[in-house]
Write a protein that holds these residues in place. Structure first.
Motif, short mmCIF file in Angstrom:
data_model
loop_
_atom_site.label_atom_id
_atom_site.label_comp_id
_atom_site.label_asym_id
_atom_site.label_seq_id
_atom_site.Cartn_x
_atom_site.Cartn_y
_atom_site.Cartn_z
N THR A 109 34.98 40.38 -23.34
CA THR A 109 35.43 39.40 -22.40
C THR A 109 35.97 38.08 -23.56
O THR A 109 35.29 37.81 -24.26
CB THR A 109 34.05 38.69 -21.79
N PRO A 110 37.39 38.04 -23.38
CA PRO A 110 38.19 37.12 -24.17
C PRO A 110 38.14 35.71 -23.70
O PRO A 110 38.45 35.56 -22.29
CB PRO A 110 39.69 37.84 -24.25
N ILE A 111 37.94 34.80 -24.49
CA ILE A 111 38.03 33.42 -23.97
C ILE A 111 39.27 32.79 -24.94
O ILE A 111 38.81 32.84 -26.20
CB ILE A 111 36.88 32.90 -24.01
N GLY A 112 40.26 32.14 -24.29
CA GLY A 112 41.28 31.53 -25.20
C GLY A 112 40.97 30.31 -25.70
O GLY A 112 40.10 29.65 -24.95
N VAL A 113 41.54 30.13 -26.82
CA VAL A 113 41.28 28.65 -27.31
C VAL A 113 42.80 28.31 -27.59
O VAL A 113 43.61 28.74 -28.42
CB VAL A 113 40.50 28.64 -28.68
N GLY A 114 43.14 27.24 -26.82
CA GLY A 114 44.53 26.81 -26.78
C GLY A 114 44.86 26.26 -25.57
O GLY A 114 44.24 25.72 -24.65
N ASP A 115 46.15 26.88 -25.17
CA ASP A 115 46.73 26.20 -23.96
C ASP A 115 46.76 27.39 -22.93
O ASP A 115 47.49 28.60 -23.08
CB ASP A 115 48.34 26.14 -24.35
N PRO A 116 46.45 27.19 -21.77
CA PRO A 116 46.28 28.23 -20.69
C PRO A 116 47.54 28.72 -20.43
O PRO A 116 47.93 29.62 -19.83
CB PRO A 116 45.53 27.50 -19.58
N GLN A 117 48.93 27.98 -20.43
CA GLN A 117 50.16 28.23 -20.15
C GLN A 117 50.64 29.36 -21.14
O GLN A 117 51.38 30.27 -20.76
CB GLN A 117 51.21 27.03 -20.14
N VAL A 118 49.98 29.30 -22.33
CA VAL A 118 50.37 30.30 -23.23
C VAL A 118 49.53 31.46 -23.47
O VAL A 118 50.13 32.76 -23.66
CB VAL A 118 50.70 29.67 -24.73
N LEU A 119 48.28 31.26 -23.15
CA LEU A 119 47.32 32.45 -23.32
C LEU A 119 47.10 33.05 -22.05
O LEU A 119 46.51 32.46 -21.08
CB LEU A 119 46.23 31.97 -23.91
N SER A 120 47.39 34.61 -21.62
CA SER A 120 47.34 35.06 -20.42
C SER A 120 46.34 36.42 -20.69
O SER A 120 46.30 36.78 -21.55
CB SER A 120 48.41 35.42 -19.79
N GLY A 121 45.48 36.62 -19.56
CA GLY A 121 44.64 37.56 -19.54
C GLY A 121 43.02 37.15 -19.97
O GLY A 121 42.22 37.75 -19.77
N ALA A 122 43.19 35.93 -20.52
CA ALA A 122 41.85 35.46 -20.77
C ALA A 122 40.74 35.08 -19.62
O ALA A 122 41.55 34.91 -18.56
CB ALA A 122 41.74 34.18 -21.69
N ARG A 123 39.59 35.41 -19.69
CA ARG A 123 38.60 35.07 -18.81
C ARG A 123 38.58 33.65 -18.66
O ARG A 123 38.56 33.41 -17.44
CB ARG A 123 37.20 35.31 -19.06
N HIS A 124 38.90 32.68 -19.42
CA HIS A 124 38.85 31.46 -19.25
C HIS A 124 39.62 30.87 -20.65
O HIS A 124 39.45 31.43 -21.63
CB HIS A 124 37.57 30.77 -19.43
N VAL A 125 40.29 29.71 -20.66
CA VAL A 125 40.77 29.05 -21.92
C VAL A 125 40.35 27.67 -21.99
O VAL A 125 40.40 26.77 -20.94
CB VAL A 125 42.45 29.07 -21.70
N ILE A 126 39.79 27.45 -23.34
CA ILE A 126 39.38 26.04 -23.59
C ILE A 126 40.14 25.68 -24.53
O ILE A 126 40.93 26.22 -25.49
CB ILE A 126 37.75 26.10 -24.14
N PRO A 127 40.33 24.10 -24.57
CA PRO A 127 41.22 23.57 -25.66
C PRO A 127 40.69 23.62 -27.20
O PRO A 127 41.18 23.48 -27.92
CB PRO A 127 41.21 21.98 -25.14
N GLY A 128 39.35 23.73 -27.21
CA GLY A 128 38.60 23.69 -28.62
C GLY A 128 37.15 23.75 -28.15
O GLY A 128 36.57 23.88 -27.22
N PHE A 129 36.09 23.49 -29.38
CA PHE A 129 34.73 23.59 -29.09
C PHE A 129 34.14 21.93 -28.96
O PHE A 129 32.97 21.95 -29.26
CB PHE A 129 34.24 24.14 -30.19
N ALA A 130 35.02 20.96 -29.23
CA ALA A 130 34.45 19.70 -29.22
C ALA A 130 33.60 19.47 -27.99
O ALA A 130 32.48 18.81 -28.22
CB ALA A 130 35.79 18.85 -29.11
N SER A 131 34.05 19.85 -26.80
CA SER A 131 32.77 19.59 -25.60
C SER A 131 32.46 20.96 -25.01
O SER A 131 32.54 20.91 -24.06
CB SER A 131 33.29 18.54 -24.84
N PHE A 132 32.08 21.86 -26.10
CA PHE A 132 31.91 23.13 -25.35
C PHE A 132 30.50 23.59 -26.35
O PHE A 132 30.76 23.59 -27.60
CB PHE A 132 33.15 24.00 -25.93
N GLY A 133 29.68 24.18 -25.69
CA GLY A 133 28.59 24.88 -26.37
C GLY A 133 28.09 26.09 -25.56
O GLY A 133 28.72 26.49 -24.44
N LEU A 134 26.84 26.31 -25.63
CA LEU A 134 26.37 27.58 -25.04
C LEU A 134 26.20 27.40 -23.75
O LEU A 134 26.45 28.39 -22.68
CB LEU A 134 25.18 27.92 -25.64
#
Ligand code: B16
Ligand code: MG
Length: 222
Positions: free
Chosen positions: A184-209
């Motif tokens: 299961t891929p999760i993109g880190v960056g821009d959802p406009q650029v990364l396709s096919g990921a289950r979800h795209v996050i901008p980074g881990f700053a407000s992201f956890g388990l």
């Protein structure tokens, strides 16, 4: 999904070494009279060292022998290594360390899946080597992303099936590699650029388990 393993790409996910790759490629480009911009550098993300050189030569309209190319790639790498040898823990991207701690506390395994032959050197510099149960880098694999080898090898080293594995990636080739590995891929960056990921996050700053679990549950309900 029963999450057992999280694989992290290195450059663009754990640290931003793209800026050092850029400085070293630019120095080589200048020596060769090739104009190389930060925009061109985007094309090198997640791509192997030799493929990166081919892209640079393509931009400059130059064709060289394999021996000459090996020599140039070696020069670029020596400059790059000078930059990474000055890195320290302050270069770990925001939120990465607490997320790694959370995964460890939850008993979820972690691995690195990077195209870089310098991955261990970088992890040593930033003090993260011992945080990962497996480290798969450009020295261990023969096929570059989007081939799934770099991720499949990490999971098989730890005896974990791909359906229990999540991959965090900043490059399109890496998202494709994770899909081909049936993870299961999760993109880190821009959802406009990364396709096919289950979800795209901008980074881990407000992201956890908890956020990761919500994404995976949403997927199960879909
Ligand atoms: P090296 P990743 C990749 O790292 C970089 O994104 C890419 O720009 C670089 O060319 C590649 O590693 C090879 O690096 O010259 O150190 O072997 O994103 O896969 O962690
Ligand atoms: Mg990357």
């Amino acid at each position: 999904m029963d999450l057992q393993l999280v694989i992290f790409d290195l450059d663009g996910v754990i640290v931003d070494t793209a800026k050092y790759h850029f400085l070293a490629w630019k120095r080589l480009a200048e020596e060769m009279g090739i104009e190389f911009t930060p925009r061109d550098n985007e094309r090198l993300k997640g791509v192997s060292r030799m493929r990166s050189l081919d892209i640079l030569l393509e931009i400059g309209g130059k064709a060289l022998s394999d021996v000459h190319k090996e020599q140039l790639a070696g020069r670029k790498n020596a400059w790059y290594v000078e930059y990474i040898d000055q890195m320290d823990a302050s270069e770990i991207l925001p939120g990465v360390l607490p997320f790694l701690d959370e995964l460890r506390e939850a008993g979820i395994k972690t691995a690195i899946g990077s195209a870089s032959k310098n991955a261990r050197r970088i992890l040593d510099r930033i003090g993260l080597t011992d945080y990962f149960d497996a480290i798969v880098d450009g020295n261990l694999v023969s096929k570059a992303k989007p081939d799934p080898e770099v991720f499949s090898l990490g999971a098989s080293m730890l005896g974990i099936q791909p359906e229990h594995t999540v991959v965090f990636e900043d490059a399109q080739a890496g998202i494709e590699a994770a899909l081909r590995a049936e993870m299961t891929p999760i993109g880190v960056g821009d959802p406009q650029v990364l396709s096919g990921a289950r979800h795209v996050i901008p980074g881990f700053a407000s992201f956890g388990l908890p956020e990761l679990e919500r994404i995976l549950q949403g997927n199960n309900n879909a």
